[in-house]
Design an enzyme around this catalytic site. Structure first.
Site, PDB file in Angstrom:
ATOM      1  CD  GLU A 111      -2.576  -1.141   2.659  1.00 56.58           C
ATOM      2  OE1 GLU A 111      -2.691  -0.068   3.303  1.00 56.58           O
ATOM      3  OE2 GLU A 111      -3.077  -2.208   3.008  1.00 56.58           O
ATOM      4  CB  CYS A 124       2.561   7.558   3.100  1.00 59.73           C
ATOM      5  SG  CYS A 124       2.692   6.324   4.400  1.00 59.73           S
ATOM      6  CB  CYS A 131       5.137  -5.241   9.467  1.00 57.98           C
ATOM      7  SG  CYS A 131       6.240  -4.400  10.622  1.00 57.98           S
ATOM      8  CB  CYS A 135       2.779  -2.326  16.580  1.00 58.18           C
ATOM      9  SG  CYS A 135       4.510  -1.846  16.462  1.00 58.18           S
ATOM     10  CB  CYS A 138       0.107  -1.765  13.472  1.00 58.68           C
ATOM     11  SG  CYS A 138       0.631  -1.497  11.774  1.00 58.68           S
ATOM     12  CB  CYS A 352      -0.478   1.242   8.867  1.00 61.66           C
ATOM     13  SG  CYS A 352       1.240   1.021   8.725  1.00 61.66           S
TER      14      CYS A 352
END
Ligand code: SAH
Length: 369
Positions: A111, A124, A131, A135, A138, A352
């Protein structure tokens, strides 16, 4: 040319190579391109001729019209061009934010977001597919990391957006999917390529590298002494809270993270940006504001307060507007510079990992990992 000599030229580049066994030419710098053209028996000036074209977002070698056709053919036999194909595009009706779901050469999805500010356009971009940082608030980390992005795939997010909207991007934030400092070599390579004046020529001062707190990466970045803005996703001033929402904190505590930030600042003299996603009942107390101001004292910095974006799988909610402004005012009263980030693209899930997750859900995880 043998495969072995190609592998020598691109020691860092993996992703596309696995799929195509070809060489990732858009990730190559001048020195590497010089060696490549020499291996093809071409004069050295060809390196310069092809570098600018490769960095401009071309879709095929045929578009490098300033070199002989026979050389183009040789290049396309041995090399590939990393591309971002628009899979979906969401345009905000509230502002000019555009969110992209891109498909990469190997069918993975990432993205990127285009935002318009008074000073120009900011992209961005993502640095990894998924990932590994985990977290809790997220969406990007929900399914772990599939792979790192190559420098060329970071470049191509920018060129694809520029071509789609016919704009020039002047600022970049590495705040999309992924942890840039967990993909250090490709990120550093990208920073050098994108700021090259024969390439996209986006000044390092206009680029922010965002990290959840990979201290070893901050130290390596400081050693490169590039004037990029370091943006640290702090989100809590106490280890007891940060440990529960950001697993990286168990590896490097807040004290170690802040020490690395101070070192980064002493080398680069750049102001540091601290991101703080306000989550109701988790990190929005008066005590948190006070401790945040205490630990950041002495650092030239800006605190970005971000009302947390709710992600379905978890129960994190943003505080109400009053609490957000109280928190900000407390920080200001302690002498800190803090602003509440304007929410751009609120109507298009512009945060995100949310689009990739949505596609994954629709396809039951079949097309993307
Ligand atoms: N891995 C890097 C960059 C990607 S995340 C980092 O952690 O900084 C970009 C920013 O969005 C980070 O500050 C991240 O903590 C924040 N973020 C992620 N999910 C969020 C959510 N649901 N609400 C608010 N901010 C979020």
């Amino acid at each position: 040319m043998s495969k072995r000599s190609m592998a020598f030229i691109t020691p860092l580049l993996r992703a596309g190579d696995i799929i195509t066994s070809k060489c990732d030419i858009v990730s190559m710098n001048f020195a590497e391109l010089s060696r490549l053209v020499a291996e093809f028996g071409e004069p050295d000036y060809r390196a310069k001729q092809i570098f600018s074209r490769l960095q401009s977002g071309i879709g095929s070698f045929d578009e490098i019209t300033n070199i002989p056709k026979i050389f183009r053919e040789k290049l396309s036999e041995k090399c590939y061009i990393a591309r971002c194909k628009i899979k979906r595009r969401f345009e905000s009706k509230l502002d000019d934010t555009v969110k992209y779901l891109f498909e990469l050469n190997d069918g993975e999805f990432i993205e990127s977001v285009l935002m318009r500010y008074r000073h120009g356009y900011t992209a961005c971009i993502s640095t990894q597919v998924g990932c590994n940082m985990g977290c809790k608030f997220c969406a990007s980390g929900l399914y772990g990391k599939t792979r790192d992005l190559t420098a060329s795939e970071m470049i191509s997010q920018i060129t694809a957006i520029q071509a789609d909207k016919n704009v020039r991007i002047s600022n970049i934030v590495l705040m999309g999917m992924g942890e840039p400092l967990d993909n250090f070599d490709n990120t550093a390579r990208f920073l050098k390529l994108v700021s090259n004046d024969e390439g996209l020529n986006i000044g390092l001062r206009h680029i922010s590298v965002s990290t959840c707190g990979v201290v070893s990466g901050i130290e390596k970045l400081a050693a490169l002494n590039m004037p990029v803005t370091l943006s640290v996703s702090l989100h809590a001033p106490f280890d007891s809270i940060r440990d529960t929402i950001m697993p990286i904190n168990k590896k490097w505590s807040i004290t170690e993270l802040i020490a690395a930030c101070k070192k980064y600042q002493s080398v680069t003299t750049r102001r540091i940006s601290f991101e703080y996603a306000l989550i109701s009942g988790v990190n929005d107390s008066d005590a948190c504001a006070k401790e945040l101001a205490r630990i950041l004292k002495g650092i030239m910095c800006h605190i970005n307060l971000i009302p947390a974006n709710p992600v379905n799988e978890n129960s994190f909610l943003r505080p109400d507007k009053n609490r957000i402004s109280e928190f900000k005012n407390l920080l200001t009263s302690y002498g800190m510079t803090a602003t509440v980030r304007r929410t751009l693209g609120a109507d298009i899930d512009a945060s995100c990992g949310q689009l990739r997750r949505q596609l994954r859900k629709e396809t039951n995880g079949a097309t993307i990992q």
